[in-house]
Design a protein around this motif. Structure first.
Motif, PDB file in Angstrom:
ATOM      1  N   THR A  21       0.989  -1.164  -0.009  1.00 33.15           N
ATOM      2  CA  THR A  21       0.084  -0.046   0.209  1.00 33.15           C
ATOM      3  C   THR A  21       0.662   1.017   0.053  1.00 33.15           C
ATOM      4  O   THR A  21       0.397   2.222  -0.825  1.00 33.15           O
ATOM      5  CB  THR A  21      -0.837  -0.157   1.132  1.00 33.15           C
ATOM      6  OG1 THR A  21      -1.611  -1.095   0.998  1.00 33.15           O
ATOM      7  CG2 THR A  21      -2.016   1.269   1.062  1.00 33.15           C
ATOM      8  N   ALA A  22       1.831   1.123   0.626  1.00 33.60           N
ATOM      9  CA  ALA A  22       2.873   2.355   0.640  1.00 33.60           C
ATOM     10  C   ALA A  22       3.362   2.543  -0.641  1.00 33.60           C
ATOM     11  O   ALA A  22       3.620   3.739  -1.121  1.00 33.60           O
ATOM     12  CB  ALA A  22       3.658   2.259   1.745  1.00 33.60           C
ATOM     13  N   GLU A  24       2.303   1.820  -3.435  1.00 33.28           N
ATOM     14  CA  GLU A  24       1.279   2.306  -4.258  1.00 33.28           C
ATOM     15  C   GLU A  24       0.850   3.625  -4.275  1.00 33.28           C
ATOM     16  O   GLU A  24       0.821   4.489  -5.150  1.00 33.28           O
ATOM     17  CB  GLU A  24       0.042   1.418  -4.239  1.00 33.28           C
ATOM     18  CG  GLU A  24       0.085   0.040  -4.570  1.00 33.28           C
ATOM     19  CD  GLU A  24      -1.273  -0.894  -3.910  1.00 33.28           C
ATOM     20  OE1 GLU A  24      -1.449  -1.842  -4.719  1.00 33.28           O
ATOM     21  OE2 GLU A  24      -2.007  -0.267  -3.016  1.00 33.28           O
ATOM     22  N   THR A  25       1.373   4.152  -3.072  1.00 30.07           N
ATOM     23  CA  THR A  25       1.103   5.734  -2.801  1.00 30.07           C
ATOM     24  C   THR A  25       2.187   6.705  -3.422  1.00 30.07           C
ATOM     25  O   THR A  25       2.106   7.920  -3.495  1.00 30.07           O
ATOM     26  CB  THR A  25       0.824   5.834  -1.215  1.00 30.07           C
ATOM     27  OG1 THR A  25       1.913   5.692  -0.443  1.00 30.07           O
ATOM     28  CG2 THR A  25      -0.295   5.302  -0.765  1.00 30.07           C
ATOM     29  N   SER A  27       4.594   8.189  -6.227  1.00 27.34           N
ATOM     30  CA  SER A  27       4.365   8.112  -7.822  1.00 27.34           C
ATOM     31  C   SER A  27       5.363   7.631  -8.361  1.00 27.34           C
ATOM     32  O   SER A  27       4.887   7.144  -9.520  1.00 27.34           O
ATOM     33  CB  SER A  27       4.248   9.869  -7.867  1.00 27.34           C
ATOM     34  OG  SER A  27       5.314  10.300  -7.526  1.00 27.34           O
ATOM     35  N   LEU A 136       7.491   9.341   1.801  1.00 28.51           N
ATOM     36  CA  LEU A 136       6.124   8.965   2.479  1.00 28.51           C
ATOM     37  C   LEU A 136       5.892  10.098   3.684  1.00 28.51           C
ATOM     38  O   LEU A 136       6.813  10.511   4.186  1.00 28.51           O
ATOM     39  CB  LEU A 136       6.195   7.648   3.036  1.00 28.51           C
ATOM     40  CG  LEU A 136       6.318   6.753   2.041  1.00 28.51           C
ATOM     41  CD1 LEU A 136       6.395   5.376   3.074  1.00 28.51           C
ATOM     42  CD2 LEU A 136       4.988   6.423   1.211  1.00 28.51           C
TER      43      LEU A 136
END
Length: 153
Positions: A21-22, A24-25, A27, A136
């Motif tokens: 998930t990280a 995927e965030t 770019s 992040l």
């Protein structure tokens, strides 16, 4: 022992999903981070093939697109959890004969292989998080104790 190993498998899926998930965030995640997460998943598939005595046509450093990672993790989790769930406690201690990626023959108790798989993934998840942390707002926390606390509620 079997229930503990299934819990470990469930933890591993949870932790993998947090890191995926990280990824995927981000770019444009670093290629090394994507490669290492792909390695976690492809090595897991290789081990599943070894323990189930099925042919696997994947290398331990397979390129896996980020968009496929969550589905891959889910599928492999179902596969190994189903396999372990169908075994007796005694079968967990039985040795599995397999060849490593260099062609060397080994025999290792299944419980040790499953423990290795979990530790291997944890080691490499740490590498992925280290690579993407600067990109992040908040890095994913994948500690077993956090998973354990969340699952006791």
């Amino acid at each position: 022992m079997k229930e503990y190993l299934i819990e470990l498998l469930n933890y591993e899926l949870w932790a993998n999903h947090r890191v995926i998930t990280a990824l995927e965030t981000v770019s444009n995640p670093p290629q090394r981070a994507v490669a290492v997460m792909g390695h976690i998943l492809s090595a897991q598939q290789v081990w599943i093939g070894r323990i189930t005595n099925q042919s696997v046509f994947i290398s331990i450093w397979e390129d896996i697109p980020v968009s496929w990672m969550a589905e891959t993790a889910d599928r492999q989790h179902r596969q190994v959890k189903s396999y372990v769930g169908g075994l007796s406690e005694g079968q967990l201690a039985e040795s599995i004969a397999y060849k490593d990626s260099k062609g060397n023959s080994h025999q290792t108790p299944l419980v040790e292989i499953l423990t290795h798989m979990s530790h291997h993934a944890a080691y490499h998840r740490g590498q992925v998080v280290q690579l993407i942390r600067p990109m992040l707002v908040e890095a994913p926390v994948t500690d077993y104790i956090i998973w354990s606390r969340e699952n006791q509620k």
